[in-house]
Design an enzyme around this catalytic site. Structure first.
Site, short mmCIF file in Angstrom:
data_model
loop_
_atom_site.label_atom_id
_atom_site.label_comp_id
_atom_site.label_asym_id
_atom_site.label_seq_id
_atom_site.Cartn_x
_atom_site.Cartn_y
_atom_site.Cartn_z
N CYS A 16 0.82 -1.22 0.00
CA CYS A 16 0.00 0.00 0.00
C CYS A 16 0.84 1.27 0.00
O CYS A 16 0.32 2.35 -0.17
CB CYS A 16 -0.95 0.01 1.19
SG CYS A 16 -0.13 -0.06 2.78
N ASP A 65 2.62 2.51 2.53
CA ASP A 65 2.76 3.17 3.83
C ASP A 65 4.22 3.12 4.28
O ASP A 65 4.90 2.12 4.09
CB ASP A 65 1.93 2.44 4.90
CG ASP A 65 0.44 2.70 4.74
OD1 ASP A 65 0.07 3.43 3.80
OD2 ASP A 65 -0.34 2.17 5.54
N CYS A 101 -2.40 5.10 6.05
CA CYS A 101 -3.82 5.19 6.36
C CYS A 101 -4.05 5.34 7.86
O CYS A 101 -3.13 5.24 8.66
CB CYS A 101 -4.52 3.93 5.86
SG CYS A 101 -4.03 2.47 6.78
N CYS A 109 -1.44 -3.42 8.73
CA CYS A 109 -0.99 -2.21 9.44
C CYS A 109 -0.41 -2.57 10.80
O CYS A 109 0.58 -1.98 11.24
CB CYS A 109 -2.16 -1.24 9.64
SG CYS A 109 -2.90 -0.69 8.10
#
Lengths: 147, 177
Positions: free
Chosen positions: A37, A39, A63, A106
């Site tokens: 993603c 990140d 996010c 995450c």
């Protein structure tokens, strides 16, 4: 996708955002990323002579779940010994923040960041020992003695 | 997604797809599938047209973004996109992306529109160059899974850049306000 109240709370009031001096021998820096993603997360710990984490800071570009996971991680890290910090699992973060399956990565990122900050701190300590300087912390001394 | 976006729009699967042609194709298909044309038709036919219209929209969206375009080519070649299995970015790339994000936050904080634009231009150039390298690499892989898998780090880099552009768009909006 709806975020849980706890994620929103950490997202709106992130704890311990900031930077510690990465050149300080008592500071360990973990820098990790999620290729799926994009990140990026930096997590830093400051460790005292007794091997206890006295401060933790993070900076995350990603996010809401990634920000909340790292914010929560820094809260949990403070006051823990390195040994205790190492036992933090991503599943605990998932549980605390009610992360949905698509956001589990995450929490994995946050766990990786913790581990990599600890590893960085330890390798700095080892490098100092190799150069003849006294180990800065009892943890490093213990790790050294254990080898 | 049931069909890859190239098939849905009837285009040759390649990373450097002609986006102008893809847009025309999207427009044509959308017009042909428009609900107005299906008034009075059987319910099943109307529903199928609607589903196909949704698919066509999704395909056009996927092709416009280099990340999803790359992912479509990887998926078509049988490369499983499992986030946990993807190669980790090099520390140098992570450091760089972190610094770029911090620089972005700084120009945003200072409301430095010139600095913001310069940063955006630099990163857009970089994305263009990365895409220019990926296009022949995708073509040379000829759909072979192992060769496609070797492109995952570069696709990962595209995703880090995309994250940057998301933050960039937010900063641009804030400074324009």
């Amino acid at each position: 996708m709806a975020y849980s109240d706890k994620v929103v709370e950490h997202y709106e009031n992130p704890r311990n955002v900031g930077t510690l001096d990465k050149n300080d021998p008592a500071v360990g820096t973990g820098l990790v990323g999620a290729p799926a993603c994009g990140d990026v997360m930096r997590l830093q710990i400051k460790v005292d002579d007794g091997g206890v984490i006295t401060d933790a800071k993070f900076k995350t570009f990603g996010c809401g779940s990634a920000i909340a996971s790292s914010s929560l991680a820094t809260e949990w890290l403070k006051g823990k010994t390195l040994g205790e910090a190492e036992t933090i699992k991503n599943t605990q973060i998932v549980e605390e923040l009610n992360l949905p399956p698509v956001k589990i990565h995450c929490s994995v990122l946050a766990e990786d960041a913790i581990k990599s900050a600890i590893a960085d701190f330890r390798s700095k300590q080892a490098a100092r020992r190799a150069l003849g300087a006294e180990p800065v912390t009892a943890d490093a001394a213990a790790a050294h003695a254990g080898k | 997604m049931t069909h890859d976006p190239f098939t849905v729009l009837g285009l040759e699967p390649r990373f450097d797809v002609d986006l102008a042609a893809a847009e025309v194709r999207h427009r044509e298909l959308s017009r042909a599938l428009h609900p107005d044309r299906y008034q009075g038709k059987p319910a099943a036919e109307r529903r199928m047209a609607l589903e196909r219209a949704i698919e066509v929209n999704a395909a056009w969206r996927a092709l416009r973004d280099p990340v999803t375009r790359a992912e479509a080519l990887l998926a078509a070649g049988g490369v499983e996109l499992d986030e946990r299995a993807e190669p980790k970015a090099s520390p140098a790339l992570l450091m760089e992306m972190m610094e770029l994000q911090e620089e972005l936050a700084e120009v945003r904080g200072k409301r430095d529109a010139v600095g913001l634009r310069r940063l955006g231009d630099t990163l857009r150039t970089r994305e263009r160059e990365l895409c220019a390298r990926l296009a022949p690499a995708f073509a040379a892989a000829r759909g072979d899974a192992a060769r496609l898998r070797a492109l995952l780090p570069a696709v990962g880099e595209l995703r880090y850049l995309r994250r940057f552009f998301e933050a960039y768009a937010a900063a641009e909006e804030e400074l324009a306000a």
